[in-house]
Design a protein around this motif. Structure first.
Motif, PDB file in Angstrom:
ATOM      1  N   SER A 579      -2.993  -2.622  17.743  1.00  0.00           N
ATOM      2  CA  SER A 579      -3.394  -1.581  18.697  1.00  0.00           C
ATOM      3  C   SER A 579      -3.622  -0.244  18.014  1.00  0.00           C
ATOM      4  CB  SER A 579      -2.333  -1.437  19.795  1.00  0.00           C
ATOM      5  OG  SER A 579      -1.103  -0.969  19.256  1.00  0.00           O
ATOM      6  N   LEU A 580      -2.871   0.027  16.947  1.00  0.00           N
ATOM      7  CA  LEU A 580      -3.074   1.276  16.206  1.00  0.00           C
ATOM      8  C   LEU A 580      -4.326   1.195  15.356  1.00  0.00           C
ATOM      9  CD1 LEU A 580       0.408   2.490  14.940  1.00  0.00           C
ATOM     10  CD2 LEU A 580      -0.855   3.152  16.967  1.00  0.00           C
ATOM     11  N   ALA A 581      -4.553   0.038  14.750  1.00  0.00           N
ATOM     12  CA  ALA A 581      -5.726  -0.125  13.897  1.00  0.00           C
ATOM     13  C   ALA A 581      -7.017   0.130  14.673  1.00  0.00           C
ATOM     14  CB  ALA A 581      -5.733  -1.527  13.293  1.00  0.00           C
ATOM     15  N   GLU A 582      -6.996  -0.177  15.976  1.00  0.00           N
ATOM     16  CA  GLU A 582      -8.196   0.011  16.797  1.00  0.00           C
ATOM     17  C   GLU A 582      -8.424   1.472  17.164  1.00  0.00           C
ATOM     18  OE1 GLU A 582      -7.620  -2.443  20.162  1.00  0.00           O
ATOM     19  OE2 GLU A 582      -7.745  -4.343  19.053  1.00  0.00           O
ATOM     20  N   SER A 583      -7.345   2.261  17.285  1.00  0.00           N
ATOM     21  CA  SER A 583      -7.488   3.631  17.790  1.00  0.00           C
ATOM     22  C   SER A 583      -7.386   4.707  16.722  1.00  0.00           C
ATOM     23  CB  SER A 583      -6.409   3.910  18.853  1.00  0.00           C
ATOM     24  OG  SER A 583      -5.108   3.861  18.274  1.00  0.00           O
ATOM     25  N   GLY A 584      -7.040   4.338  15.491  1.00  0.00           N
ATOM     26  CA  GLY A 584      -6.832   5.352  14.468  1.00  0.00           C
ATOM     27  C   GLY A 584      -7.671   5.142  13.224  1.00  0.00           C
ATOM     28  N   SER A 585      -7.704   6.170  12.408  1.00  0.00           N
ATOM     29  CA  SER A 585      -8.388   6.107  11.118  1.00  0.00           C
ATOM     30  C   SER A 585      -7.547   5.281  10.145  1.00  0.00           C
ATOM     31  CB  SER A 585      -8.586   7.523  10.573  1.00  0.00           C
ATOM     32  OG  SER A 585      -8.830   7.510   9.189  1.00  0.00           O
ATOM     33  N   THR A 586      -8.169   4.267   9.547  1.00  0.00           N
ATOM     34  CA  THR A 586      -7.442   3.415   8.604  1.00  0.00           C
ATOM     35  C   THR A 586      -6.890   4.229   7.443  1.00  0.00           C
ATOM     36  OG1 THR A 586      -8.854   1.535   9.174  1.00  0.00           O
ATOM     37  CG2 THR A 586      -7.602   1.390   7.120  1.00  0.00           C
ATOM     38  N   ALA A 587      -7.691   5.170   6.947  1.00  0.00           N
ATOM     39  CA  ALA A 587      -7.244   5.991   5.825  1.00  0.00           C
ATOM     40  C   ALA A 587      -6.023   6.822   6.206  1.00  0.00           C
ATOM     41  CB  ALA A 587      -8.385   6.901   5.355  1.00  0.00           C
ATOM     42  N   GLU A 588      -6.018   7.364   7.424  1.00  0.00           N
ATOM     43  CA  GLU A 588      -4.897   8.193   7.873  1.00  0.00           C
ATOM     44  C   GLU A 588      -3.641   7.344   8.066  1.00  0.00           C
ATOM     45  OE1 GLU A 588      -5.480  10.208  11.586  1.00  0.00           O
ATOM     46  OE2 GLU A 588      -4.171  11.861  11.002  1.00  0.00           O
ATOM     47  N   ILE A 589      -3.813   6.136   8.612  1.00  0.00           N
ATOM     48  CA  ILE A 589      -2.670   5.238   8.808  1.00  0.00           C
ATOM     49  C   ILE A 589      -2.096   4.815   7.458  1.00  0.00           C
ATOM     50  CG2 ILE A 589      -1.947   2.999   9.698  1.00  0.00           C
ATOM     51  CD1 ILE A 589      -4.022   3.331  11.919  1.00  0.00           C
ATOM     52  N   PHE A 590      -2.968   4.472   6.507  1.00  0.00           N
ATOM     53  CA  PHE A 590      -2.498   4.092   5.174  1.00  0.00           C
ATOM     54  C   PHE A 590      -1.760   5.253   4.509  1.00  0.00           C
ATOM     55  CE2 PHE A 590      -5.582   0.392   4.052  1.00  0.00           C
ATOM     56  CZ  PHE A 590      -5.076  -0.321   5.121  1.00  0.00           C
ATOM     57  N   ARG A 591      -2.249   6.468   4.734  1.00  0.00           N
ATOM     58  CA  ARG A 591      -1.578   7.643   4.171  1.00  0.00           C
ATOM     59  C   ARG A 591      -0.158   7.761   4.740  1.00  0.00           C
ATOM     60  NH1 ARG A 591      -3.314  12.241   1.565  1.00  0.00           N
ATOM     61  NH2 ARG A 591      -1.983  14.080   1.788  1.00  0.00           N
ATOM     62  N   CYS A 592      -0.006   7.472   6.028  1.00  0.00           N
ATOM     63  CA  CYS A 592       1.319   7.536   6.641  1.00  0.00           C
ATOM     64  C   CYS A 592       2.236   6.439   6.110  1.00  0.00           C
ATOM     65  CB  CYS A 592       1.194   7.449   8.165  1.00  0.00           C
ATOM     66  SG  CYS A 592       0.612   8.979   8.933  1.00  0.00           S
ATOM     67  N   ILE A 593       1.700   5.253   5.849  1.00  0.00           N
ATOM     68  CA  ILE A 593       2.500   4.205   5.209  1.00  0.00           C
ATOM     69  C   ILE A 593       3.001   4.693   3.855  1.00  0.00           C
ATOM     70  CG2 ILE A 593       2.461   1.882   4.222  1.00  0.00           C
ATOM     71  CD1 ILE A 593       0.396   1.122   6.340  1.00  0.00           C
ATOM     72  N   HIS A 594       2.102   5.310   3.102  1.00  0.00           N
ATOM     73  CA  HIS A 594       2.444   5.851   1.779  1.00  0.00           C
ATOM     74  C   HIS A 594       3.569   6.887   1.898  1.00  0.00           C
ATOM     75  CE1 HIS A 594       0.604   7.078  -2.367  1.00  0.00           C
ATOM     76  NE2 HIS A 594       1.926   7.214  -2.371  1.00  0.00           N
ATOM     77  N   ILE A 595       3.436   7.792   2.868  1.00  0.00           N
ATOM     78  CA  ILE A 595       4.457   8.825   3.075  1.00  0.00           C
ATOM     79  C   ILE A 595       5.780   8.184   3.479  1.00  0.00           C
ATOM     80  CG2 ILE A 595       5.110  10.800   4.522  1.00  0.00           C
ATOM     81  CD1 ILE A 595       2.088  11.472   4.675  1.00  0.00           C
ATOM     82  N   GLY A 596       5.716   7.168   4.347  1.00  0.00           N
ATOM     83  CA  GLY A 596       6.928   6.469   4.760  1.00  0.00           C
ATOM     84  C   GLY A 596       7.658   5.854   3.577  1.00  0.00           C
ATOM     85  N   LEU A 597       6.899   5.248   2.653  1.00  0.00           N
ATOM     86  CA  LEU A 597       7.516   4.642   1.471  1.00  0.00           C
ATOM     87  C   LEU A 597       8.098   5.701   0.542  1.00  0.00           C
ATOM     88  CD1 LEU A 597       4.943   1.801   0.709  1.00  0.00           C
ATOM     89  CD2 LEU A 597       7.288   1.535   1.526  1.00  0.00           C
ATOM     90  N   LEU A 598       7.488   6.868   0.479  1.00  0.00           N
ATOM     91  CA  LEU A 598       8.059   7.965  -0.307  1.00  0.00           C
ATOM     92  C   LEU A 598       9.406   8.399   0.274  1.00  0.00           C
ATOM     93  CD1 LEU A 598       4.909  10.203  -0.946  1.00  0.00           C
ATOM     94  CD2 LEU A 598       6.118   8.821  -2.637  1.00  0.00           C
TER      95      LEU A 598
END
Length: 662
Positions: A579-598
């Motif tokens: 549901s998020l993949a459909e409504s958001g920018s993939t690049a922005e979501i991936f950036r948040c995954i990166h921040i979460g792992l940091l």
């Protein structure tokens, strides 16, 4: 010789200004957008005729109110148009700007869809109906790159965003008919930051707020370190400068909370010295009492009334975030009959939830205000300690991303905390329920993520005393009617002195799955403990899965382990809830995954601070540091609770734990 005409123009303007005449010289446009993809536009066509008529209508009618939209034509030749003037522009300036913009857009664009921005207005037309489409499409004028860099970017950013966030709320809700607000804040003795925000007047309040928040996000990513910048969109715009660039006298005059002490420096140094002396004496006395009691090894279970007496004794004072003192005269005490009446005598029909230290009820006060009343367990010593801690800690903390304490009550065995009511309940309801999760889009989730981060920045860095939450989890992130995230439940929080960075405890408390490894295994907690918890929440929002109990999915032992595995294999998309993949920018979501792992790196020294997290969340470009391997397991949890409270703990996932290494 070439400078002659410019000199004459300058002299003419000076002379006219001396005569008291208002001169408005229209500058070049800021941004122009033309799209010609559909073939509707051609010279001498019906579409072009309709466009000329539309622009003429905008030029004549916008100045009446400052905003106007209309349509001309039918069928394939129908065209939609809209014009907006800046809220402080006079009627004459508005008419001049829209007229000039209409001429320029006609001359420069042979397209079916176009938008032009000037400093005082914007004009838009399209063959498509865009009147109820409030999608954000931010653009940066080239002039942003010409602005000087701030000498102290971090401090400048703090003051700037405080100003812009305040006037954003004012434009969206306080001035909802104009959707426009200006403000200023003293940045230093000689410098003031001036800000302006505006939405088109057809927008809903929440849509305006979301649009401006998106624009501020772009502002942070492109140019928050510069001394001036503008971001424009189809439906909103924001701007700030170090020179006053707007008209009017209704500007909001703001003072940054942490600068309240600056006023004392002006002629009140003696008073400050006296107050500081008093505080030191009080703190020294409090410490002496504390250590004496500890030395005497009193049985705390036998003296709960003494603790309540400490809380409400008029002699007792406590330091609060803004440097004031809290005494019994200032604490918002409410009597038990009032709270019983508000909750219908704590009826089950008003029950909102149940946690380890008590039950939360919905209440309605006599003035009609809705509240949430936490009724702490009568037999729980931890509940009494939590009560004291929370009242003293957040009675005067004020931040839009912290739940506000509006009252408290002590009567006999009853201990009650009264908060502002959060109609959308807690974040966990939306993350882990597939039906409710689908109600929110990525834009809303990123706003929630940003709100949690900003609340933590306030606790860690911007309040007078550094505060560690220690029990940050989705259950303790509440959502108001605008889906603004507010951190709640400060019963486990601890105050650090200004020069203190960490502490150690033999009694580890918190929630399994969100505790940082150094805290769970060794009792060491710091601001980086909260950063770890934030990272877990961020990854849970993106995946829709709980970190604790993730082993049941069969993918990995924990959500952190699974996220790390996908990250190292370049398969991050598999972590993202569809549901998020459909409504958001993939690049922005991936950036948040990166921040979460940091944030969930095993070594707390490797984790960013929350102020760095806010900066990373706002950036759309730039390379993030590579994360190190996160902590996958923090040991075995053994609950140390009485059977009488075990039911409560299971509901709210609260544990009072002793952690044993594997």
């Amino acid at each position: 010789m070439e400078r002659g005409p410019h000199l004459y123009l300058q002299l003419s303007l000076i002379l006219l200004s001396m005569l008291g005449l208002h001169i408005s010289v229209e500058a070049d446009y800021l941004v122009l957008s033309c799209r010609s993809e559909y073939g509707n536009y051609s010279s001498n066509s019906t579409f072009e005729t309709n466009l000329k008529l539309l622009l003429d209508l905008l030029s004549h009618d916008t100045a009446k109110t400052g905003f106007y939209n209309t349509t001309v034509g039918e069928g394939g030749d129908q065209i939609y148009g809209q014009a907006l003037c800046r809220g402080d522009a006079s009627s004459a300036a508005c008419k001049s700007c829209v007229g000039n913009a209409s001429q320029e857009i006609m001359k420069l664009c042979t397209a079916e869809d176009a938008l032009i921005w000037y400093e005082l207005c914007q004009v838009r037309y399209s063959f498509q109906d865009f009147f109820l489409n409030w999608a954000y499409t931010g653009k940066y004028p080239p002039s942003n790159d010409q602005k000087k860099l701030a000498s102290d970017p971090a401090r400048f950013y703090t003051y700037l965003m405080y100003l812009m966030n305040n006037i954003t709320t004012e434009a969206a809700y306080g001035n909802s008919t104009q959707m426009f607000a200006t403000g200023q804040i003293s940045y230093s003795v000689s410098q003031t930051i001036y800000g302006l925000v505006q939405c088109t007047r057809d927008m809903l309040n929440l849509s305006c707020k979301n649009c401006l928040n998106s624009a501020l996000g772009d502002l942070k990513s492109c140019c928050y370190t510069r001394e001036g910048a503008t971001v424009v969109s189809t439906t909103c715009n924001v701007r700030y400068e170090l020179d006053r660039f707007f008209n009017g006298s209704t500007t909001s005059m703001l003072s940054y909370p942490a600068s309240g002490g600056d006023k004392w420096k002006k002629g009140m140094i003696g008073l400050v010295v006296g107050i500081v002396g008093l505080l030191l004496a009080v703190l020294a006395g409090s410490c002496a009492v504390y250590f004496n009691r500890k030395k005497e090894k009193q049985d705390l279970e036998r003296c709960p009334r003494a603790l309540v007496h400490d809380l409400i004794n008029p002699v007792r004072v406590e330091i609060t975030e803004d440097g004031n003192l809290v005494s019994s005269e200032e604490l918002p005490f409410m009597d038990l009959p009032t709270l019983k009446a508000a909750t219908d005598d704590f009826s089950n029909s008003n029950k909102l939830g149940q946690g380890g230290f008590g039950i939360v009820y919905k209440g309605v006060l006599s003035d009609g205000n809705e509240v949430a009343v936490k009724r702490l367990s009568r037999k729980s010593w931890q509940g009494l300690e939590e009560f004291k801690n929370e009242v003293i800690l957040i009675a005067k903390l004020q931040h839009r991303n912290l739940v506000r304490l509006v009252g408290c009550g002590v009567e006999g065995d009853e201990k009650l905390l009264v908060y502002e009511f959060m109609p959308n309940k807690s974040l966990d309801i939306y993350i882990f329920d597939s039906d409710k999760r689908a109600q929110l889009d990525w834009c809303t989730y990123i706003s929630i993520i940003d709100g949690i981060a900003r609340g933590l920045v306030y606790l860690h860095e911007d309040s007078r005393l550094r505060i560690i939450h220690r029990d940050l989890k989705p259950n303790n992130v509440l959502l108001d009617h605008e889906m603004v995230a507010k951190i709640s439940d400060f019963g486990m929080a601890r105050i650090f002195c200004e020069n203190q960075s960490s502490a150690n405890t033999r009694r580890v408390v918190g929630t399994y799955g969100y505790m940082a490894p150094e805290y769970a295994m060794g009792g060491l907690f710091s601001v980086k403990s909260d950063v770890f918890s934030f990272g877990v929440i961020l990854l849970e929002i993106i995946s829709g899965k709980r970190n604790s109990g993730f082993y049941l999915t069969g993918h990995a032992q924990t959500l952190l382990a699974y996220a790390w595995k996908l990250w190292t294999e370049g398969r991050e998309l598999e972590l993202v809830d569809p549901s998020l993949a459909e409504s958001g920018s993939t690049a922005e979501i991936f950036r948040c995954i990166h921040i979460g792992l940091l944030c969930v790196q095993e070594d707390p020294g490797d984790r960013p601070t929350m102020s760095e997290v806010v900066t990373l969340l706002g950036g759309q470009t730039g390379t993030l540091p590579e994360p190190n391997k996160p902590a996958f397991s923090v040991g075995r949890v053994v609950q140390e609770v009485d059977q009488s409270s075990a039911t409560n703990l299971s509901v709210n996932q609260m544990t009072v734990s002793s952690i044993l290494p594997r």
